[in-house]
Scaffold this motif. Structure first.
Motif, PDB file in Angstrom:
ATOM      1  N   ASN A 148       0.860  -1.175   0.000  1.00 46.96           N
ATOM      2  CA  ASN A 148       0.000   0.000   0.000  1.00 46.96           C
ATOM      3  C   ASN A 148       0.898   1.227   0.000  1.00 46.96           C
ATOM      4  OD1 ASN A 148       0.845   0.320   2.655  1.00 46.96           O
ATOM      5  ND2 ASN A 148      -1.127  -0.181   3.563  1.00 46.96           N
ATOM      6  N   ARG A 149       0.325   2.396   0.186  1.00 51.88           N
ATOM      7  CA  ARG A 149       1.142   3.622   0.083  1.00 51.88           C
ATOM      8  C   ARG A 149       2.162   3.756   1.213  1.00 51.88           C
ATOM      9  NH1 ARG A 149      -2.283   7.462   3.254  1.00 51.88           N
ATOM     10  NH2 ARG A 149      -4.264   6.355   3.380  1.00 51.88           N
ATOM     11  N   LYS A 150       2.005   3.014   2.293  1.00 47.37           N
ATOM     12  CA  LYS A 150       2.954   3.055   3.405  1.00 47.37           C
ATOM     13  C   LYS A 150       4.125   2.108   3.218  1.00 47.37           C
ATOM     14  CE  LYS A 150      -0.387   4.428   6.887  1.00 47.37           C
ATOM     15  NZ  LYS A 150      -1.017   4.058   8.164  1.00 47.37           N
ATOM     16  N   GLY A 151       3.995   1.153   2.293  1.00 45.63           N
ATOM     17  CA  GLY A 151       5.077   0.204   2.074  1.00 45.63           C
ATOM     18  C   GLY A 151       4.557  -1.182   1.763  1.00 45.63           C
ATOM     19  N   GLU A 152       5.488  -2.135   1.745  1.00 43.50           N
ATOM     20  CA  GLU A 152       5.140  -3.514   1.419  1.00 43.50           C
ATOM     21  C   GLU A 152       5.400  -4.403   2.630  1.00 43.50           C
ATOM     22  OE1 GLU A 152       6.319  -6.866  -1.928  1.00 43.50           O
ATOM     23  OE2 GLU A 152       6.598  -4.745  -2.383  1.00 43.50           O
ATOM     24  N   GLN A 153       4.463  -5.312   2.896  1.00 38.05           N
ATOM     25  CA  GLN A 153       4.579  -6.247   4.007  1.00 38.05           C
ATOM     26  C   GLN A 153       4.403  -7.665   3.488  1.00 38.05           C
ATOM     27  OE1 GLN A 153       5.177  -5.598   7.296  1.00 38.05           O
ATOM     28  NE2 GLN A 153       5.363  -3.430   6.845  1.00 38.05           N
ATOM     29  N   SER A 154       5.081  -8.597   4.116  1.00 36.53           N
ATOM     30  CA  SER A 154       4.946 -10.003   3.774  1.00 36.53           C
ATOM     31  C   SER A 154       4.269 -10.711   4.941  1.00 36.53           C
ATOM     32  CB  SER A 154       6.322 -10.612   3.515  1.00 36.53           C
ATOM     33  OG  SER A 154       6.196 -11.948   3.131  1.00 36.53           O
ATOM     34  N   PHE A 155       3.289 -11.559   4.632  1.00 34.89           N
ATOM     35  CA  PHE A 155       2.519 -12.257   5.645  1.00 34.89           C
ATOM     36  C   PHE A 155       2.684 -13.756   5.489  1.00 34.89           C
ATOM     37  CE2 PHE A 155       0.430  -8.247   4.750  1.00 34.89           C
ATOM     38  CZ  PHE A 155       0.364  -7.700   6.012  1.00 34.89           C
ATOM     39  N   LEU A 156       2.870 -14.437   6.611  1.00 34.59           N
ATOM     40  CA  LEU A 156       2.997 -15.886   6.632  1.00 34.59           C
ATOM     41  C   LEU A 156       1.603 -16.499   6.594  1.00 34.59           C
ATOM     42  CD1 LEU A 156       4.914 -18.312   6.980  1.00 34.59           C
ATOM     43  CD2 LEU A 156       4.597 -18.057   9.443  1.00 34.59           C
ATOM     44  N   ILE A 157       1.427 -17.502   5.750  1.00 37.84           N
ATOM     45  CA  ILE A 157       0.161 -18.213   5.632  1.00 37.84           C
ATOM     46  C   ILE A 157       0.273 -19.522   6.414  1.00 37.84           C
ATOM     47  CG2 ILE A 157      -1.495 -19.230   4.023  1.00 37.84           C
ATOM     48  CD1 ILE A 157      -1.106 -16.185   3.754  1.00 37.84           C
ATOM     49  N   THR A 158      -0.701 -19.784   7.278  1.00 31.29           N
ATOM     50  CA  THR A 158      -0.733 -21.014   8.066  1.00 31.29           C
ATOM     51  C   THR A 158      -1.952 -21.837   7.647  1.00 31.29           C
ATOM     52  OG1 THR A 158      -2.068 -20.047   9.829  1.00 31.29           O
ATOM     53  CG2 THR A 158       0.330 -19.813  10.016  1.00 31.29           C
ATOM     54  N   PRO A 159      -2.063 -23.062   8.102  1.00 29.44           N
ATOM     55  CA  PRO A 159      -3.263 -23.854   7.775  1.00 29.44           C
ATOM     56  C   PRO A 159      -4.556 -23.221   8.307  1.00 29.44           C
ATOM     57  CG  PRO A 159      -1.525 -25.298   8.549  1.00 29.44           C
ATOM     58  CD  PRO A 159      -1.047 -23.892   8.756  1.00 29.44           C
ATOM     59  N   GLU A 160      -4.464 -22.374   9.330  1.00 34.65           N
ATOM     60  CA  GLU A 160      -5.641 -21.718   9.888  1.00 34.65           C
ATOM     61  C   GLU A 160      -6.033 -20.459   9.125  1.00 34.65           C
ATOM     62  OE1 GLU A 160      -2.906 -22.400  12.018  1.00 34.65           O
ATOM     63  OE2 GLU A 160      -3.763 -24.339  12.541  1.00 34.65           O
ATOM     64  N   THR A 161      -5.176 -19.967   8.232  1.00 36.33           N
ATOM     65  CA  THR A 161      -5.465 -18.746   7.484  1.00 36.33           C
ATOM     66  C   THR A 161      -6.650 -18.969   6.560  1.00 36.33           C
ATOM     67  OG1 THR A 161      -3.133 -18.109   7.548  1.00 36.33           O
ATOM     68  CG2 THR A 161      -4.511 -17.016   5.919  1.00 36.33           C
ATOM     69  N   GLN A 162      -7.585 -18.026   6.583  1.00 33.08           N
ATOM     70  CA  GLN A 162      -8.757 -18.089   5.720  1.00 33.08           C
ATOM     71  C   GLN A 162      -8.607 -17.057   4.613  1.00 33.08           C
ATOM     72  OE1 GLN A 162     -12.372 -17.567   7.901  1.00 33.08           O
ATOM     73  NE2 GLN A 162     -11.689 -18.860   9.581  1.00 33.08           N
ATOM     74  N   VAL A 163      -8.874 -17.479   3.382  1.00 38.42           N
ATOM     75  CA  VAL A 163      -8.902 -16.561   2.238  1.00 38.42           C
ATOM     76  C   VAL A 163     -10.363 -16.489   1.820  1.00 38.42           C
ATOM     77  CG1 VAL A 163      -8.043 -16.077  -0.074  1.00 38.42           C
ATOM     78  CG2 VAL A 163      -6.585 -17.276   1.552  1.00 38.42           C
ATOM     79  N   LYS A 164     -10.928 -15.270   1.834  1.00 40.37           N
ATOM     80  CA  LYS A 164     -12.350 -15.106   1.560  1.00 40.37           C
ATOM     81  C   LYS A 164     -12.585 -14.065   0.478  1.00 40.37           C
ATOM     82  CE  LYS A 164     -14.117 -15.944   6.219  1.00 40.37           C
ATOM     83  NZ  LYS A 164     -14.947 -15.337   7.275  1.00 40.37           N
ATOM     84  N   LYS A 165     -13.657 -14.280  -0.269  1.00 48.49           N
ATOM     85  CA  LYS A 165     -14.179 -13.275  -1.196  1.00 48.49           C
ATOM     86  C   LYS A 165     -15.676 -13.257  -0.960  1.00 48.49           C
ATOM     87  CE  LYS A 165     -14.215 -11.594  -5.893  1.00 48.49           C
ATOM     88  NZ  LYS A 165     -13.721 -11.780  -7.245  1.00 48.49           N
ATOM     89  N   GLY A 166     -16.142 -12.240  -0.265  1.00 46.68           N
ATOM     90  CA  GLY A 166     -17.524 -12.226   0.182  1.00 46.68           C
ATOM     91  C   GLY A 166     -17.697 -13.308   1.229  1.00 46.68           C
ATOM     92  N   ARG A 167     -18.665 -14.180   1.005  1.00 50.43           N
ATOM     93  CA  ARG A 167     -18.876 -15.299   1.923  1.00 50.43           C
ATOM     94  C   ARG A 167     -18.157 -16.563   1.476  1.00 50.43           C
ATOM     95  NH1 ARG A 167     -25.163 -14.983   3.809  1.00 50.43           N
ATOM     96  NH2 ARG A 167     -25.016 -12.890   4.679  1.00 50.43           N
ATOM     97  N   ALA A 168     -17.639 -16.551   0.256  1.00 53.82           N
ATOM     98  CA  ALA A 168     -16.982 -17.740  -0.297  1.00 53.82           C
ATOM     99  C   ALA A 168     -15.545 -17.853   0.219  1.00 53.82           C
ATOM    100  CB  ALA A 168     -16.978 -17.672  -1.812  1.00 53.82           C
ATOM    101  N   HIS A 169     -15.150 -19.073   0.515  1.00 51.50           N
ATOM    102  CA  HIS A 169     -13.771 -19.356   0.924  1.00 51.50           C
ATOM    103  C   HIS A 169     -12.984 -19.757  -0.319  1.00 51.50           C
ATOM    104  CE1 HIS A 169     -14.266 -19.263   5.309  1.00 51.50           C
ATOM    105  NE2 HIS A 169     -15.518 -19.594   5.025  1.00 51.50           N
TER     106      HIS A 169
ATOM    107  N   GLU B 266      -2.182  -8.379  -7.944  1.00 54.78           N
ATOM    108  CA  GLU B 266      -2.895  -7.134  -8.233  1.00 54.78           C
ATOM    109  C   GLU B 266      -4.317  -7.118  -7.680  1.00 54.78           C
ATOM    110  OE1 GLU B 266      -1.225  -4.462  -9.324  1.00 54.78           O
ATOM    111  OE2 GLU B 266       0.532  -5.760  -9.446  1.00 54.78           O
ATOM    112  N   SER B 267      -4.698  -8.132  -6.892  1.00 56.31           N
ATOM    113  CA  SER B 267      -6.003  -8.130  -6.232  1.00 56.31           C
ATOM    114  C   SER B 267      -5.959  -7.167  -5.054  1.00 56.31           C
ATOM    115  CB  SER B 267      -6.361  -9.517  -5.712  1.00 56.31           C
ATOM    116  OG  SER B 267      -6.449 -10.439  -6.741  1.00 56.31           O
ATOM    117  N   ARG B 268      -7.041  -6.443  -4.821  1.00 57.04           N
ATOM    118  CA  ARG B 268      -7.158  -5.585  -3.651  1.00 57.04           C
ATOM    119  C   ARG B 268      -7.617  -6.442  -2.478  1.00 57.04           C
ATOM    120  NH1 ARG B 268      -5.331  -1.037  -2.890  1.00 57.04           N
ATOM    121  NH2 ARG B 268      -7.087  -0.437  -1.621  1.00 57.04           N
ATOM    122  N   VAL B 269      -6.867  -6.419  -1.377  1.00 50.20           N
ATOM    123  CA  VAL B 269      -7.164  -7.262  -0.223  1.00 50.20           C
ATOM    124  C   VAL B 269      -7.066  -6.480   1.081  1.00 50.20           C
ATOM    125  CG1 VAL B 269      -6.400  -9.407  -1.320  1.00 50.20           C
ATOM    126  CG2 VAL B 269      -4.771  -8.055  -0.008  1.00 50.20           C
ATOM    127  N   THR B 270      -7.689  -7.025   2.104  1.00 46.70           N
ATOM    128  CA  THR B 270      -7.513  -6.563   3.475  1.00 46.70           C
ATOM    129  C   THR B 270      -7.043  -7.776   4.264  1.00 46.70           C
ATOM    130  OG1 THR B 270      -9.254  -4.908   3.267  1.00 46.70           O
ATOM    131  CG2 THR B 270      -8.629  -5.559   5.501  1.00 46.70           C
TER     132      THR B 270
END
Length: 120
Positions: A67-88, A97-101
């Motif tokens: 984002n405009r403050k910089g770049e961060q790297s996040f570790l993904i674990t088996p508990e991490t959920q990836v969602k789009k709306g209600r869909a996993h 290039e996807s916009r994410v939170t």
């Protein structure tokens, strides 16, 4: 009439007592012990970052978000959920290039993602 009301009240009280006992194990999804500092339990606070996905490493199980403050790297674990709306989604379905939170916490000096929400 009073017997029916008393029976209903007793049933409700027993349901609440049993329900709270059954719900207790579900409230703690992680079996890891919480870090203790002295006599106090250190709480783990979550943070959020919104931005654009810049990189996905399926081997190292990391996602880089910028984002405009910089770049961060996040570790993904088996508990991490990836969602789009209600869909996993699966991590492989996440596109650059996807916009994410990303909701994450710092654990052992690493930023661990708990939820990656793809914005529409």
């Amino acid at each position: 009439m009073y017997r029916v009301l008393a029976f209903f009240a007793a049933g409700l009280v027993s349901f609440l007592l049993v329900g709270t006992g059954a719900a207790q194990p579900l409230a703690s999804p992680s079996s890891e012990p919480k870090p203790v500092i002295g006599e106090r339990v250190k709480s783990v606070s979550t943070h959020q970052m919104s931005g654009t996905v810049k990189g996905i490493d399926l081997v190292a199980q990391t996602v880089s978000v910028k984002n405009r403050k910089g770049e961060q790297s996040f570790l993904i674990t088996p508990e991490t959920q990836v969602k789009k709306g209600r869909a996993h989604l699966k991590l492989a379905e996440l596109k650059p290039e996807s916009r994410v939170t990303v909701t994450y916490w710092d654990r052992e000096g690493k930023k661990q993602a708990s939820v990656i929400k793809v914005n529409k």
